[in-house]
Design an enzyme around this catalytic site. Structure first.
Site, mmCIF file in Angstrom:
data_model
loop_
_atom_site.group_PDB
_atom_site.id
_atom_site.type_symbol
_atom_site.label_atom_id
_atom_site.label_comp_id
_atom_site.label_asym_id
_atom_site.label_seq_id
_atom_site.Cartn_x
_atom_site.Cartn_y
_atom_site.Cartn_z
ATOM 1 N N ASP A 188 6.277 -6.426 8.041
ATOM 2 C CA ASP A 188 6.493 -6.998 6.302
ATOM 3 C C ASP A 188 7.595 -6.414 5.662
ATOM 4 O O ASP A 188 7.785 -5.811 5.313
ATOM 5 C CB ASP A 188 5.454 -6.773 5.880
ATOM 6 C CG ASP A 188 4.989 -7.493 5.002
ATOM 7 O OD1 ASP A 188 4.935 -8.353 4.165
ATOM 8 O OD2 ASP A 188 3.579 -7.040 4.493
ATOM 9 N N CYS A 235 -29.448 9.266 -17.550
ATOM 10 C CA CYS A 235 -30.452 9.877 -18.399
ATOM 11 C C CYS A 235 -30.313 10.990 -20.310
ATOM 12 O O CYS A 235 -31.032 11.256 -20.577
ATOM 13 C CB CYS A 235 -30.375 11.276 -17.686
ATOM 14 S SG CYS A 235 -29.420 12.431 -18.138
ATOM 15 N N CYS A 275 -24.919 10.295 -20.931
ATOM 16 C CA CYS A 275 -25.523 10.107 -19.419
ATOM 17 C C CYS A 275 -26.204 8.058 -19.555
ATOM 18 O O CYS A 275 -26.747 8.345 -20.697
ATOM 19 C CB CYS A 275 -25.779 10.623 -18.720
ATOM 20 S SG CYS A 275 -26.700 10.310 -16.988
ATOM 21 N N CYS A 288 -23.164 14.834 -16.162
ATOM 22 C CA CYS A 288 -23.872 14.834 -17.180
ATOM 23 C C CYS A 288 -24.462 16.178 -16.252
ATOM 24 O O CYS A 288 -24.458 16.840 -16.120
ATOM 25 C CB CYS A 288 -24.645 13.512 -16.613
ATOM 26 S SG CYS A 288 -26.771 13.933 -16.863
ATOM 27 N N LYS A 335 5.092 -8.733 13.906
ATOM 28 C CA LYS A 335 5.465 -9.176 12.781
ATOM 29 C C LYS A 335 5.441 -8.136 11.281
ATOM 30 O O LYS A 335 4.521 -7.711 10.319
ATOM 31 C CB LYS A 335 4.713 -10.363 11.775
ATOM 32 C CG LYS A 335 5.338 -11.250 11.508
ATOM 33 C CD LYS A 335 4.599 -12.392 10.724
ATOM 34 C CE LYS A 335 5.311 -13.808 10.282
ATOM 35 N NZ LYS A 335 5.716 -13.354 8.137
ATOM 36 N N GLU A 383 5.370 -9.647 19.381
ATOM 37 C CA GLU A 383 6.236 -8.330 18.300
ATOM 38 C C GLU A 383 5.461 -8.496 17.037
ATOM 39 O O GLU A 383 4.689 -9.397 17.005
ATOM 40 C CB GLU A 383 7.454 -8.533 18.802
ATOM 41 C CG GLU A 383 7.950 -9.771 17.825
ATOM 42 C CD GLU A 383 9.357 -10.049 18.256
ATOM 43 O OE1 GLU A 383 10.061 -9.568 19.457
ATOM 44 O OE2 GLU A 383 10.481 -11.271 17.499
ATOM 45 N N LEU A 393 7.722 -19.184 10.537
ATOM 46 C CA LEU A 393 7.126 -19.254 11.407
ATOM 47 C C LEU A 393 5.601 -19.653 11.049
ATOM 48 O O LEU A 393 5.080 -19.585 9.295
ATOM 49 C CB LEU A 393 7.114 -18.015 11.994
ATOM 50 C CG LEU A 393 8.464 -17.492 12.751
ATOM 51 C CD1 LEU A 393 7.259 -15.718 13.700
ATOM 52 C CD2 LEU A 393 8.345 -18.979 13.932
ATOM 53 N N LYS A 418 -1.789 -14.166 12.179
ATOM 54 C CA LYS A 418 -1.881 -13.409 10.620
ATOM 55 C C LYS A 418 -2.710 -12.301 11.001
ATOM 56 O O LYS A 418 -3.911 -12.766 11.292
ATOM 57 C CB LYS A 418 -2.043 -14.100 9.796
ATOM 58 C CG LYS A 418 -0.836 -14.457 9.294
ATOM 59 C CD LYS A 418 0.035 -14.171 8.499
ATOM 60 C CE LYS A 418 0.563 -14.791 7.718
ATOM 61 N NZ LYS A 418 1.455 -13.780 6.595
ATOM 62 N N TYR A 424 27.497 17.370 13.092
ATOM 63 C CA TYR A 424 27.408 15.567 12.079
ATOM 64 C C TYR A 424 28.382 15.751 11.169
ATOM 65 O O TYR A 424 29.580 15.057 10.742
ATOM 66 C CB TYR A 424 26.430 14.718 11.930
ATOM 67 C CG TYR A 424 26.595 13.807 11.671
ATOM 68 C CD1 TYR A 424 27.132 12.663 12.455
ATOM 69 C CD2 TYR A 424 26.765 13.471 10.349
ATOM 70 C CE1 TYR A 424 27.226 11.439 12.282
ATOM 71 C CE2 TYR A 424 27.060 12.177 9.877
ATOM 72 C CZ TYR A 424 26.744 11.110 11.211
ATOM 73 O OH TYR A 424 26.646 9.582 10.795
ATOM 74 N N TYR A 440 15.575 -9.675 16.443
ATOM 75 C CA TYR A 440 15.626 -9.832 17.466
ATOM 76 C C TYR A 440 15.374 -10.987 17.648
ATOM 77 O O TYR A 440 15.015 -11.759 18.702
ATOM 78 C CB TYR A 440 13.453 -10.225 16.682
ATOM 79 C CG TYR A 440 13.587 -10.417 15.465
ATOM 80 C CD1 TYR A 440 14.025 -11.655 14.926
ATOM 81 C CD2 TYR A 440 13.100 -9.315 14.389
ATOM 82 C CE1 TYR A 440 13.848 -12.832 13.292
ATOM 83 C CE2 TYR A 440 12.423 -10.060 12.948
ATOM 84 C CZ TYR A 440 13.113 -11.343 12.701
ATOM 85 O OH TYR A 440 13.346 -11.981 11.695
ATOM 86 N N CYS A 493 -31.950 14.230 -14.778
ATOM 87 C CA CYS A 493 -31.286 12.887 -15.012
ATOM 88 C C CYS A 493 -31.749 11.984 -13.373
ATOM 89 O O CYS A 493 -31.712 12.879 -12.563
ATOM 90 C CB CYS A 493 -29.709 13.575 -14.985
ATOM 91 S SG CYS A 493 -29.114 11.775 -14.679
#
Ligand SMILES: [Zn+2]
Length: 686
Positions: A128, A422, A419, A437, A126, A124, A86, A325, A39, A236, A443
């Site tokens: 984002d 303790c 801690c 600790c 949707k 289909e 939509l 959704k 290529y 689409y 503890c």
């Protein structure tokens, strides 16, 4: 001379055609037909020819994808047909109402009675990303526009051209005089991650999420920047066409677009009625994590394009289409506090308490900040407004602090020096991210966590010993040491909150029952750092007894499969502590016992077998399953062939399942598998 020019022209045309068809095969079809180096050679040849014949360079040449000069500003372009968004629905009930008010009722009015369940829809995902509209004249990309406010968008032709899968020239023999196609530009999830990793390495700004990545990339003045962004696009719809007729169905339209050289979503499907839409919705929701691009819902459109025309538009959206959704995977919330939890081995974990938000299908009110480094890196502060995200069964994360909303008075949160439970010192493991600790079993937090681990299903499996009971047993000093669990009497238990006579009895029974165990479970239950179920099983197979293991030196330990130097030294350290030896003695004296590992000598049925996994599993992640199979000696392969011995089939299996059936191979379903695994590994999969 003229002859030469004609020759070059013909050669350039030929190369453009070849390269364009390879582009299509590679980017749109995902089915490369030549090697990368071939290529590159063709591309270079074209470039050279064009350089020596600049007059022959056309805008649809593959060499012209990335322009050399940035544009000065964005030209505004009015949409020929408005780019509406939509309407959304969020559940089945809303979808049902929407279908009857926007589709069934209007059709009835014009004497076209319809049963919703018989109406075909094209469903289909949707995407984002960023919506775009592309106009082609005589088959050549003329201009591309963003959605903008729906009436007017911005000319982004210089950037659209850099997206390798977008055709600069339409394919095929039937080239429409004019056509305007619409689609969505997006950044595939994996490429988004790779881009950010690389950007981080180079000290460049990272992208917030794939959607912002796509939209932001299209709004660059310099196409060279856009060209570095891993963008792709699915198309689409066609909003105008001259010189050719469109098909009658939306589903056929997708094929039509595809044949012109545009990429369309591989996940579109023709479905019937409300039922079909809903089952498509749940299928997509289930595989959402495995889809290679971000989606925030699915779209249903009437398949019949004539009917689409009849139903028309409201002011803001088409009546014949609707977006359904998916549960959000990202929300904003406010950090109300940052607390520190102490784990079983003393590790301290900062946890952000946030105002409860619904994300990815569950309500979240705590988000871990993992460790000191993460706490400092994210610099999350009390009162901060943050973005919380959750993907699939991954634990929720704070992905971003919205600094603009930070309170004027706020301060960095630091890991405490002592801690919180303790008051022992907190120290940081050398060369590690973990701070601990040093209180050990004294503890209370560590004690409770150790007991929880000890009694868990994969360890000693003490049914009915929940967190609240453990809390009280420890706080009331009924259990000061693991072995005290085996000295509890019924009166002590009955005195606890939430504990009736009956449940006290049940708990005592399951404590008694837990005494009969296996060596590997017992080892796992001790909670030696980084000794998980698999390592415990390995140790149990390699050592005859606790004494044997106790005496083993580092070399002997490391000679076991999957025990490295760190695990070996953790084991050594554990057995060097007097209190651990005492605990083990007391536990054994209280009656804990096991037979020799049942399957020690027997080989696993998976040993040396070629195993293929397909589909997903409810009880186990695929990666964990693979690890377990490898541990049992299986060779886990990615594709099914005549050499495959066993195919493990989860839910939603892929093509591998059909192939396995046609080859008549041994098939295991999830329950077969777990019966087998629990027998061979002696573990419980929760
Ligand atoms: Zn402590």
């Amino acid at each position: 001379m003229k002859n030469n020019l004609n020759k070059s022209k013909a050669q350039i045309e030929r190369l453009k055609k070849i390269i364009t068809s390879h582009d299509f095969a590679y980017y749109a079809d995902d089915n490369p037909t030549i090697t990368d180096s071939e290529y590159d050679r063709l591309f270079l040849e074209l470039k050279k020819l064009e350089e020596s014949n600049p007059d022959l360079v056309t805008i649809d040449s593959p060499t012209q994808r990335v322009g050399t000069t940035p544009i000065k500003g964005f030209e505004e372009v009015d949409h020929h047909v408005p780019m509406l968004s939509l309407d959304n629905v969020f559940n089945e009930d809303q979808l049902k109402k929407r279908f009857s008010s926007k589709i069934i009722d209007p059709l009835k009015k014009i004497q076209l009675p319809q049963n919703i369940e018989e109406i075909p829809f094209i469903a289909e995902p949707k995407l984002d990303g960023a919506a775009v509209s592309l106009f082609y004249k005589k088959g050549i990309l003329d201009f591309a526009v963003t959605r903008g406010d729906g009436k007017t968008g911005e000319n982004i032709t210089h950037n659209i051209k850099t997206i390798p899968s977008v055709p600069l020239r339409i394919r095929g023999s039937l080239i429409p005089d004019e056509i305007e196609v619409r689609g969505e530009v997006f950044m595939p999830k994996i490429d988004f991650l790779k881009y950010n990793q690389n950007a981080q390495k180079l000290g460049l700004r990272t992208l917030v999420n794939p959607r912002n990545g796509a939209a932001g990339s299209l709004r660059q003045l310099d196409p060279k920047i856009t060209a570095t962004r891993p963008l792709d696009a699915y198309f689409y719809s066609v909003v105008r066409i001259k010189g050719t007729k469109l098909p009658k169905k939306n589903s056929e339209l997708l094929n039509f677009i595809r044949n012109l050289g545009f990429k369309v979503s591989p996940d579109s499907e023709l479905v019937y009625g409300l039922k079909g839409c809903m089952s498509y919705y749940s299928r997509i929701n289930k595989i959402r994590e495995n889809i290679s691009y971000e989606i925030d819902g699915v779209v249903y459109k009437l398949d019949d394009l004539d009917m689409q025309k009849i139903l028309g538009y409201s002011k803001t959206a088409p009546n014949w289409a609707v977006a359904h959704k998916l549960p959000p995977q990202e929300e904003t919330s406010v950090v109300s506090n940052i607390e520190f939890q102490i784990g079983r081995t003393g590790q301290i974990t900062p946890v952000a308490r946030i105002m409860p938000v619904y994300v990815g299908g569950v309500t979240i009110s705590n988000v871990t900040l993992h460790n000191e480094d993460e706490l400092h890196r994210k610099d999350v502060r009390i009162g901060d407004t943050v973005i919380v995200s959750r993907a699939g069964d991954v634990i929720p994360q704070i992905t971003k602090v919205i600094l603009e909303k930070r309170k004027k008075i706020s301060s960095k949160v630091k890991i405490p020096k002592k801690c919180p439970i303790c008051h022992s010192k907190i120290i940081r493991d050398q060369g590690k991210r973990v701070s601990r600790c040093i209180g050990g079993f004294s503890c209370l937090a560590q004690k409770k966590e150790s007991i929880r681990h000890f009694s868990s299903r994969s360890a000693m499996d003490i049914d009915g010993l929940g967190v609240k009971i453990i809390d009280q047993l420890v706080s009331n000093e009924i259990v000061k040491n693991l072995s005290d669990l085996y000295n509890i009497d019924k009166n002590q238990l009955s005195s606890l909150d939430l504990m009736g006579d009956k449940s006290a009895e049940n708990l005592l029974n399951s404590i008694e029952k837990s005494k009969k165990t296996t060596f590997s479970r017992f080892l796992f239950s001790l909670g030696i750092r980084e000794v998980g179920e698999i390592t415990a099983t390995t140790l149990a197979r390699n050592f005859k007894s606790i004494d044997d293991l106790k005496k083993a030196n580092i070399d002997k330990l490391e000679s076991c499969a999957d025990v490295g130097p760190i695990v070996a030294s953790n084991i050594k350290e554990f057995f060097n502590k007097k209190e651990n030896i005492q605990t083990i003695e007391k536990l054994l004296n209280s009656g804990i016992s096991w037979k020799d590992e049942v399957n020690k000598s027997k080989d696993s049925i998976f040993k040396s077998k070629n195993v293929v996994i397909t589909g997903s599993f409810n009880k186990i992640k695929r990666s964990d399953l693979k690890e377990k199979l490898v541990f049992l000696g299986a060779k886990v392969k990615s594709s099914v062939s005549e050499k495959t011995d066993i195919v493990i089939v989860g839910t939603n299996p892929g093509e591998k399942y059909n192939r396995a059936k046609s080859l008549n191979l041994a098939l295991f379903d999830e329950s077969d598998l777990f019966r087998r695994l629990s027998k061979e590994l002696d573990i419980t999969l929760e």
